[in-house]
Design a protein around this motif. Structure first.
Motif, mmCIF file in Angstrom:
data_model
loop_
_atom_site.group_PDB
_atom_site.id
_atom_site.type_symbol
_atom_site.label_atom_id
_atom_site.label_comp_id
_atom_site.label_asym_id
_atom_site.label_seq_id
_atom_site.Cartn_x
_atom_site.Cartn_y
_atom_site.Cartn_z
ATOM 1 N N VAL A 20 0.836 -1.189 0.091
ATOM 2 C CA VAL A 20 -0.009 0.128 0.140
ATOM 3 C C VAL A 20 0.982 1.144 0.147
ATOM 4 O O VAL A 20 0.668 2.131 -0.709
ATOM 5 N N ALA A 21 1.919 1.109 0.914
ATOM 6 C CA ALA A 21 2.871 2.518 0.873
ATOM 7 C C ALA A 21 3.410 2.624 -0.401
ATOM 8 O O ALA A 21 3.480 3.807 -0.885
ATOM 9 N N THR A 22 3.772 1.387 -1.285
ATOM 10 C CA THR A 22 4.728 1.869 -2.425
ATOM 11 C C THR A 22 3.795 2.252 -3.547
ATOM 12 O O THR A 22 3.950 3.024 -4.385
ATOM 13 N N THR A 23 2.447 1.523 -3.329
ATOM 14 C CA THR A 23 1.611 1.968 -4.265
ATOM 15 C C THR A 23 1.056 3.689 -4.276
ATOM 16 O O THR A 23 0.961 4.443 -5.335
ATOM 17 N N ILE A 24 0.821 4.098 -3.205
ATOM 18 C CA ILE A 24 0.829 5.412 -2.766
ATOM 19 C C ILE A 24 1.659 6.240 -3.093
ATOM 20 O O ILE A 24 1.392 7.529 -4.072
ATOM 21 N N ALA A 25 3.063 5.893 -2.995
ATOM 22 C CA ALA A 25 4.165 6.610 -3.388
ATOM 23 C C ALA A 25 4.537 6.597 -4.889
ATOM 24 O O ALA A 25 4.573 7.760 -5.401
ATOM 25 N N THR A 26 4.019 5.670 -5.525
ATOM 26 C CA THR A 26 4.185 5.490 -6.979
ATOM 27 C C THR A 26 3.206 6.598 -7.797
ATOM 28 O O THR A 26 3.482 7.096 -8.460
ATOM 29 N N TYR A 27 1.845 6.574 -7.138
ATOM 30 C CA TYR A 27 0.691 7.330 -7.896
ATOM 31 C C TYR A 27 0.639 8.869 -7.210
ATOM 32 O O TYR A 27 0.472 9.622 -8.121
ATOM 33 N N ARG A 28 1.080 9.015 -6.214
ATOM 34 C CA ARG A 28 0.912 10.327 -5.595
ATOM 35 C C ARG A 28 2.392 11.238 -5.449
ATOM 36 O O ARG A 28 2.386 12.636 -5.489
ATOM 37 N N LEU A 29 3.378 10.479 -5.534
ATOM 38 C CA LEU A 29 4.560 11.333 -5.272
ATOM 39 C C LEU A 29 5.582 11.330 -6.618
ATOM 40 O O LEU A 29 6.575 11.779 -6.397
ATOM 41 N N SER A 30 5.141 10.908 -7.873
ATOM 42 C CA SER A 30 5.689 10.698 -8.814
ATOM 43 C C SER A 30 6.333 12.242 -9.318
ATOM 44 O O SER A 30 7.346 12.317 -9.860
ATOM 45 N N ASP A 31 5.727 13.321 -9.107
ATOM 46 C CA ASP A 31 6.186 14.625 -9.735
ATOM 47 C C ASP A 31 6.470 15.546 -8.569
ATOM 48 O O ASP A 31 6.682 16.809 -8.582
ATOM 49 N N GLN A 32 6.718 14.969 -7.262
ATOM 50 C CA GLN A 32 7.147 15.803 -6.044
ATOM 51 C C GLN A 32 8.842 15.887 -5.999
ATOM 52 O O GLN A 32 9.147 15.073 -6.503
ATOM 53 N N VAL A 65 10.116 15.684 -0.313
ATOM 54 C CA VAL A 65 8.600 15.083 -0.033
ATOM 55 C C VAL A 65 8.669 13.555 0.031
ATOM 56 O O VAL A 65 8.205 12.687 0.781
ATOM 57 N N HIS A 66 9.647 12.850 -0.919
ATOM 58 C CA HIS A 66 9.630 11.554 -1.016
ATOM 59 C C HIS A 66 10.543 11.295 0.451
ATOM 60 O O HIS A 66 10.205 10.062 1.002
ATOM 61 N N LEU A 67 11.499 12.050 0.767
ATOM 62 C CA LEU A 67 12.226 11.550 1.940
ATOM 63 C C LEU A 67 11.137 11.472 3.124
ATOM 64 O O LEU A 67 11.083 10.739 3.949
ATOM 65 N N PHE A 106 8.683 8.477 2.913
ATOM 66 C CA PHE A 106 9.104 7.332 3.430
ATOM 67 C C PHE A 106 9.636 7.168 4.840
ATOM 68 O O PHE A 106 9.604 6.331 5.342
ATOM 69 N N PHE A 107 9.981 8.067 5.302
ATOM 70 C CA PHE A 107 10.225 8.391 6.637
ATOM 71 C C PHE A 107 9.317 7.962 7.556
ATOM 72 O O PHE A 107 9.207 7.158 8.388
ATOM 73 N N PHE A 108 8.009 8.696 7.318
ATOM 74 C CA PHE A 108 7.008 8.698 8.109
ATOM 75 C C PHE A 108 6.284 7.257 7.878
ATOM 76 O O PHE A 108 5.679 6.823 8.712
#
Length: 75
Positions: free
Chosen positions: A24-36, A40-42, A45-47
């Motif tokens: 779930v965390a990887t899916t959210i990161a893939t779809y929501r953080l791609s252009d951040q 923001v990625h740091l 993934f930290f939290f």
């Protein structure tokens, strides 16, 4: 409930939690953080890397069972 059964159930719950949470965390990161930006990625993934500890801690507390009553003089 026998302690061995509680530990088996708890172990299966923790393994399932980690696998599902990672997906779930990887899916959210893939779809929501791609252009951040990178920070923001740091932060994400930290939290998200720390957040799974809360339900795992509750499962481990359940597995441990109730505490034995303290005898006189023990802390």
């Amino acid at each position: 409930m026998p302690i061995r059964l509680k530990k088996l159930i708890g172990m299966l719950l923790i393994v399932s939690l980690v696998v599902i949470y990672a997906l779930v965390a990887t899916t959210i990161a893939t779809y929501r953080l791609s252009d951040q930006p990178w920070y923001v990625h740091l932060l994400y993934f930290f939290f998200s890397g720390l957040l799974w500890v809360v339900p795992a801690m509750l499962i481990i507390r359940w597995m441990a069972g109730p505490r034995a009553p303290a005898e006189d003089g023990e802390l």
